[in-house]
Design a protein around this motif. Structure first.
Motif, PDB file in Angstrom:
ATOM      1  N   SER A 123      18.933   8.253 -32.254  1.00  0.00           N
ATOM      2  CA  SER A 123      19.684   6.947 -31.255  1.00  0.00           C
ATOM      3  C   SER A 123      20.157   7.295 -29.950  1.00  0.00           C
ATOM      4  O   SER A 123      20.458   8.551 -29.816  1.00  0.00           O
ATOM      5  CB  SER A 123      20.738   6.648 -32.247  1.00  0.00           C
ATOM      6  OG  SER A 123      20.110   6.105 -33.640  1.00  0.00           O
ATOM      7  N   ALA A 124      20.376   6.468 -29.128  1.00  0.00           N
ATOM      8  CA  ALA A 124      20.896   6.914 -27.863  1.00  0.00           C
ATOM      9  C   ALA A 124      21.554   5.487 -27.151  1.00  0.00           C
ATOM     10  O   ALA A 124      21.208   4.485 -27.704  1.00  0.00           O
ATOM     11  CB  ALA A 124      19.612   7.179 -27.075  1.00  0.00           C
ATOM     12  N   CYS A 125      22.278   5.837 -26.143  1.00  0.00           N
ATOM     13  CA  CYS A 125      22.845   4.477 -25.684  1.00  0.00           C
ATOM     14  C   CYS A 125      21.794   3.693 -24.814  1.00  0.00           C
ATOM     15  O   CYS A 125      21.052   4.419 -24.173  1.00  0.00           O
ATOM     16  CB  CYS A 125      24.041   5.142 -24.591  1.00  0.00           C
ATOM     17  SG  CYS A 125      25.519   5.845 -25.519  1.00  0.00           S
ATOM     18  N   ASP A 133      21.228  13.745 -31.591  1.00  0.00           N
ATOM     19  CA  ASP A 133      20.004  14.438 -31.495  1.00  0.00           C
ATOM     20  C   ASP A 133      20.368  16.112 -32.006  1.00  0.00           C
ATOM     21  O   ASP A 133      21.492  15.964 -32.661  1.00  0.00           O
ATOM     22  CB  ASP A 133      19.104  14.755 -29.944  1.00  0.00           C
ATOM     23  CG  ASP A 133      20.051  15.108 -29.169  1.00  0.00           C
ATOM     24  OD1 ASP A 133      21.107  15.893 -29.605  1.00  0.00           O
ATOM     25  OD2 ASP A 133      19.930  14.957 -27.735  1.00  0.00           O
ATOM     26  N   LEU A 158      28.184   6.119 -29.967  1.00  0.00           N
ATOM     27  CA  LEU A 158      27.413   5.413 -29.030  1.00  0.00           C
ATOM     28  C   LEU A 158      27.956   4.303 -28.476  1.00  0.00           C
ATOM     29  O   LEU A 158      28.401   3.332 -29.414  1.00  0.00           O
ATOM     30  CB  LEU A 158      25.958   5.412 -29.525  1.00  0.00           C
ATOM     31  CG  LEU A 158      25.292   6.668 -29.868  1.00  0.00           C
ATOM     32  CD1 LEU A 158      23.905   6.395 -30.502  1.00  0.00           C
ATOM     33  CD2 LEU A 158      25.204   7.845 -28.919  1.00  0.00           C
ATOM     34  N   ASP A 198      27.875  11.112 -31.887  1.00  0.00           N
ATOM     35  CA  ASP A 198      27.569  11.629 -30.727  1.00  0.00           C
ATOM     36  C   ASP A 198      28.648  12.967 -30.501  1.00  0.00           C
ATOM     37  O   ASP A 198      29.801  12.858 -29.840  1.00  0.00           O
ATOM     38  CB  ASP A 198      27.581  10.686 -29.610  1.00  0.00           C
ATOM     39  CG  ASP A 198      27.184  11.244 -28.260  1.00  0.00           C
ATOM     40  OD1 ASP A 198      26.784  12.411 -28.088  1.00  0.00           O
ATOM     41  OD2 ASP A 198      27.631  10.504 -27.353  1.00  0.00           O
ATOM     42  N   ASP A 224      23.635  17.740 -31.468  1.00  0.00           N
ATOM     43  CA  ASP A 224      24.874  17.260 -32.159  1.00  0.00           C
ATOM     44  C   ASP A 224      24.683  18.049 -33.541  1.00  0.00           C
ATOM     45  O   ASP A 224      25.844  18.076 -34.161  1.00  0.00           O
ATOM     46  CB  ASP A 224      24.897  15.692 -32.210  1.00  0.00           C
ATOM     47  CG  ASP A 224      24.920  14.933 -31.044  1.00  0.00           C
ATOM     48  OD1 ASP A 224      25.985  15.086 -30.209  1.00  0.00           O
ATOM     49  OD2 ASP A 224      23.867  14.413 -30.521  1.00  0.00           O
ATOM     50  N   ASP A 279      26.885  13.245 -25.134  1.00  0.00           N
ATOM     51  CA  ASP A 279      26.066  12.934 -23.876  1.00  0.00           C
ATOM     52  C   ASP A 279      25.129  11.455 -24.248  1.00  0.00           C
ATOM     53  O   ASP A 279      24.229  11.368 -23.605  1.00  0.00           O
ATOM     54  CB  ASP A 279      25.233  13.910 -23.936  1.00  0.00           C
ATOM     55  CG  ASP A 279      24.210  14.197 -25.335  1.00  0.00           C
ATOM     56  OD1 ASP A 279      24.595  13.132 -26.315  1.00  0.00           O
ATOM     57  OD2 ASP A 279      23.256  14.977 -25.417  1.00  0.00           O
ATOM     58  N   CYS A 280      25.765  10.787 -24.979  1.00  0.00           N
ATOM     59  CA  CYS A 280      25.167   9.282 -25.119  1.00  0.00           C
ATOM     60  C   CYS A 280      23.913   9.282 -25.917  1.00  0.00           C
ATOM     61  O   CYS A 280      22.949   8.470 -25.711  1.00  0.00           O
ATOM     62  CB  CYS A 280      25.249   8.553 -23.899  1.00  0.00           C
ATOM     63  SG  CYS A 280      25.558   6.735 -23.950  1.00  0.00           S
ATOM     64  N   ALA A 281      23.765  10.438 -26.742  1.00  0.00           N
ATOM     65  CA  ALA A 281      22.642  10.564 -27.633  1.00  0.00           C
ATOM     66  C   ALA A 281      23.110  11.310 -28.776  1.00  0.00           C
ATOM     67  O   ALA A 281      23.733  12.037 -28.900  1.00  0.00           O
ATOM     68  CB  ALA A 281      21.499  10.910 -26.894  1.00  0.00           C
TER      69      ALA A 281
END
Length: 840
Positions: A647-649, A603, A570, A595, A606, A599-601
């Motif tokens: 977690s995410a960007c 979840d 990320l 990641d 992944d 896709d910048c997350a």
């Protein structure tokens, strides 16, 4: 100061006190540059004066024990490109490498190999001029499914090589040996020791000019262990009775090593507990103490040997520090012993030379790795080349924050000292052969780059603090300072901050008004390198070196958003205020990997992406299924994703802790069962499925102690399918489930829970455990149906633990009622299940 061939080298006044002229600064032998684990080096020298190293290497993937080799030409000072020796890629343990070069120049590497579950002794050869290594060949000629391990190899003076090892074909461990003749054939295995009972292991071997073969080993026939030795008569082919080398039987003596100098003097050294864990040594002189009956002349007129070894003497200092794993080397008129000593959780490499003309006296111990660049040294190897120069290799921690193979040599040519002034900036290195992967570039007062300063453990913090400022750099190099970058810098001696250094003219233009600079460091997973990451600030992209450092100058003063991104991770960002005309050190950042689908997350998608490729390589269209980039999708990739779920960007710009991956203590995993005790690793007495003594139902819980910080685990076991069956743990679920994992958290991902009754193999892998949970936990339960009249005991052949971010966690397996393959402790490769083996 160590004496080499009777000469004592003095230190020139221009060199620092911590850099001995007798030993070169440590240099890394492995050339992968990836920051993965390398360990257990072995050394040998060839008739042409070249030096050869072999070691175990994880560059081919997490848990993949590869064997690698490198050569250092006699006339050169650099190691050639590394070659992979082992033929098999996969999670198969290869351990205990040793290397020897025969009189024709062929290189022979021997090791313990677990491809058949029970370890065998394998050897591979590379003939002079050959482009490839020979296919590995098994040396042990038994037909049992028992353990053979801890081999040692030596070349004789007739073109052959001898291999010795520890062998369980007779029940308890015994010492066996075999010779490879000049035509490539191997002689039948010979038993070396004469012990009626008790375990014998960890042999060492050396061959005298007269043809006698000497073998020493850890002998537990009577107690915790003595060091015994035997010799093989070249005329009769008989092995002598075993002679105990340690003077006192008290305590534990183990880890013997042997060497023979050009005059035929045999040197033995070992670990000795009878006076507080020190290194002891004894010698056997062919020309002293031999009667007519015990030292008759051989066919060549040279004396043979008696069994009158000298009294053992302590070699290491009585400092109270534990000294372990000695290695002996001998040459023309000189011999030395090297070992490592514990200093807290660190280790230092020490050595002492046998003093000529003073009987069995030894010089004061000297530290070999004290000039920077290496820390936490372990398990040295040593050899003395035909030119009289001593070489020592060991594994330790370097700039890449993982275990690497280091080398130092004695009697180096006197290095050339230099001083240079200018502004120190960080550079990601150059593609020039021989240049360090990362270093600090000194931009001189005339604006030209003068030298690339290698980063070292002792000067790194000072260099970081001096980035961007005018400094005076003093060091030593094998080449003069010119306008071109000098990549053979041996050691940095001093970094002095001196703003007035360039006041005499030719001053480098100051930074543009209204600008400043930024210094920082990026970390990623313990198994990956931050190299290739980028930092973005004020519209510029700054490359990150393989050690994670970055430096950006001429940044407009003011507030900026700084961002960094890396492979399969990320984006992290923060706001930083850059002062006018000054430099700011931003706090380190640890990128959150996982990641997998970019896709910048992180979840469930992944997890599915990684789980679908578990046990395989990544697909071309989904490279980040292999999160840490080691070539395989495994437990550590799963753990990276699991620990980052939700977690995410943009992620927070924060550090996960220290850059070091050193672990202070290992986790203990218990595999418990109730199968009756029997001869270790015994073969199945009956190869049929018929029950003679009935079916025994066995439940096997896998329990972990001190379990805080564990995100995932995997276990692999083998069993005798002719008499053992794994009970389906979840009969209501399609397929045959190997383990009951019902006690795991609801969000845990079971990536593998399979059993193959044809091959007799099961594998369980789980990620998504609660890392905050502490104390003792049951990870899984296995159930076996065992025909006690047929099946041997199941074996634990692999165990891994993963921490947050996909970092490996050392696992120490204790087995009750089962067999654990030694050396399958992937991240503490020298810690073996003590319930199974003694000295390791």
């Amino acid at each position: 100061m160590i004496l080499i061939a009777g000469a004592c080298r003095a230190e020139p006044p221009s060199l620092p006190e911590n850099l001995s002229v007798a030993w070169s600064p440590p240099r890394v032998i492995n050339d992968d540059g990836r920051g993965v684990v390398q360990f257990d080096p072995a050394l040998s020298t060839a008739p042409d004066g070249s030096v050869h190293a072999a070691w175990v290497d994880f560059r081919d993937g997490a848990g993949v024990f590869g064997l690698y080799h490198a050569r250092r030409p006699a006339a050169g000072d650099a190691w050639e490109h590394n070659e992979r020796v082992s033929d098999l890629i996969g999670a198969v343990c290869r351990d205990d490498p040793d290397v020897a070069i025969d009189s024709a120049g062929a290189v022979h590497i021997v090791w313990s190999d677990y491809r058949n579950v029970h370890p065998d002794i394998f050897v591979s050869t590379k003939a002079p001029g050959a482009g490839a290594w020979s296919a590995p060949r098994v040396v042990n000629d038994d037909t049992t499914e028992t353990i053979q391990w801890s081999p040692a190899i030596a070349a004789d003076h007739e073109g052959g090589v001898w291999v010795t090892w520890s062998d369980y074909r007779d029940g308890d461990g015994a010492i066996y040996a075999s010779r490879r003749d000049v035509d490539g054939s191997w002689t039948p295995n010979e038993r070396v020791d004469d012990a009626p009972a008790g375990q014998q292991d960890r042999p060492a071997i050396a061959i005298a000019p007269t043809g006698e073969v000497f073998v020493a080993w850890h002998d537990m026939r009577d107690d915790l262990g003595d060091v015994s030795a035997a010799r093989r008569d070249p005329l009769t082919g008989e092995w002598s009775r075993a002679v105990r080398l340690n003077a006192l039987p008290e305590g534990r003596q183990a880890s013997p090593t042997l060497a023979i100098d050009a005059g035929g003097v045999v040197i033995a050294a070992w670990y000795d507990e009878h006076d507080s864990a020190t290194i002891h040594a004894a010698t056997l002189d062919p020309s002293v103490g031999a009667s007519d009956a015990t030292a008759a002349t051989g066919a060549s007129g040279e004396r043979t040997y008696s069994d009158d070894w000298s009294e053992s003497r302590r070699v290491s200092s009585p400092t109270g520090r534990i000294a372990e794993r000695p290695a002996a080397a001998a040459g023309a008129g000189t011999a030395l012993v090297t070992w490592y000593e514990h200093i807290g959780i660190d280790g230092v490499i020490m050595a002492s030379e046998r003093l000529p003309g003073i009987g069995t006296g030894w010089s004061a111990p000297e530290r070999i790795d004290g000039s920077g660049g290496s820390s936490a040294g372990r398990n040295p190897a040593a050899v003395i080349a035909p030119d009289g120069r001593a070489h020592i290799a060991w594994y330790g921690e370097g700039d890449l924050r993982q275990k690497e193979i280091f080398h130092s040599t004695s009697e180096i040519e006197e290095p050339e000292s230099f001083e240079a002034e200018g502004r120190l900036i960080y550079s990601t290195g150059r593609d020039t052969p021989g240049c360090p992967a990362d270093g600090f570039t000194l931009v001189g007062c005339d604006g030209e780059r003068h030298v690339l300063v290698a980063a070292g453990a002792k000067v790194e913090a000072q260099l970081d603090a001096a980035l961007g400022r005018i400094v005076r750099v003093a060091g030593v190099t094998r080449a003069g300072i010119g306008d071109a970058e000098i990549c053979r810098l041996a050691h940095v001696m001093a970094i002095d901050v001196d703003p007035a250094a360039c006041a005499g003219g030719g001053v480098e233009p100051p930074p543009p008004p209204g600008t400043g600079a930024i210094v920082g460091r990026v970390f990623v997973s313990a198994l990956a390198s931050p190299g290739g990451s980028e930092v973005e600030i004020a519209g510029r992209r700054i490359s990150v070196g393989s050690d994670g450092r970055f430096f950006a100058d001429a940044v407009p003063a003011g507030s900026h958003r700084i961002r960094t991104a890396g492979r399969c991770a990320l984006v992290a960002e923060m706001v930083v205020n850059v002062p006018d005309g000054d430099i700011v050190h931003v706090r380190p950042v640890t990128l959150r990997s996982g990641d997998a689908n970019d896709d910048c997350a992180i979840d469930l998608r992944d997890l599915v992406a990684v789980g679908s490729r578990y046990g395989f390589g990544p697909k071309e269209e989904l490279p980040c299924a292999d999160v840490n980039g080691d070539g395989s999708v495994d437990l550590f990739d799963l753990a990276s994703v699991s620990s980052g779920i939700g977690s995410a960007c943009p992620a927070e710009w924060a550090s996960a802790g220290t850059a070091s991956t050193r672990v202070h203590e290992s986790r203990t995993v218990r595999v418990e069962g109730s199968i009756a005790s029997s001869t270790l690793d015994r073969p199945s007495p009956v190869k049929s499925g018929q029950s003679r003594l009935g079916i025994e139902h066995v439940e096997v819980p896998i329990v972990i102690s001190e379990s805080s910080g564990i995100v995932g685990f995997s276990i692999t076991m083998r069993f005798d399918a002719s008499g053992t069956r794994v009970v389906d743990a979840l009969p209501d679920v399609p397929g045959h489930q190997a383990a009951d994992v019902g006690l795991l958290p609801e969000l845990a991902l079971v990536a593998a829970n399979a059993v193959d009754h044809t091959s007799g193999r099961l594998h369980v892998a789980v990620s998504g455990l609660d890392p905050a949970a502490s104390g003792e936990r049951v990870l899984a339960r296995l159930r076996f149906e065992v025909d006690s009249g047929v099946g041997g005991r199941p074996r634990v052949i692999g165990f891994q633990l993963a921490g947050p971010g996909g970092s490996p966690v050392p696992a120490r397996v204790e087995v009750g009622g089962f067999v654990a393959a030694p050396a399958f402790h992937l991240w503490l490769p020298h810690t073996v299940a003590e319930a199974m083996q003694g000295d390791r």
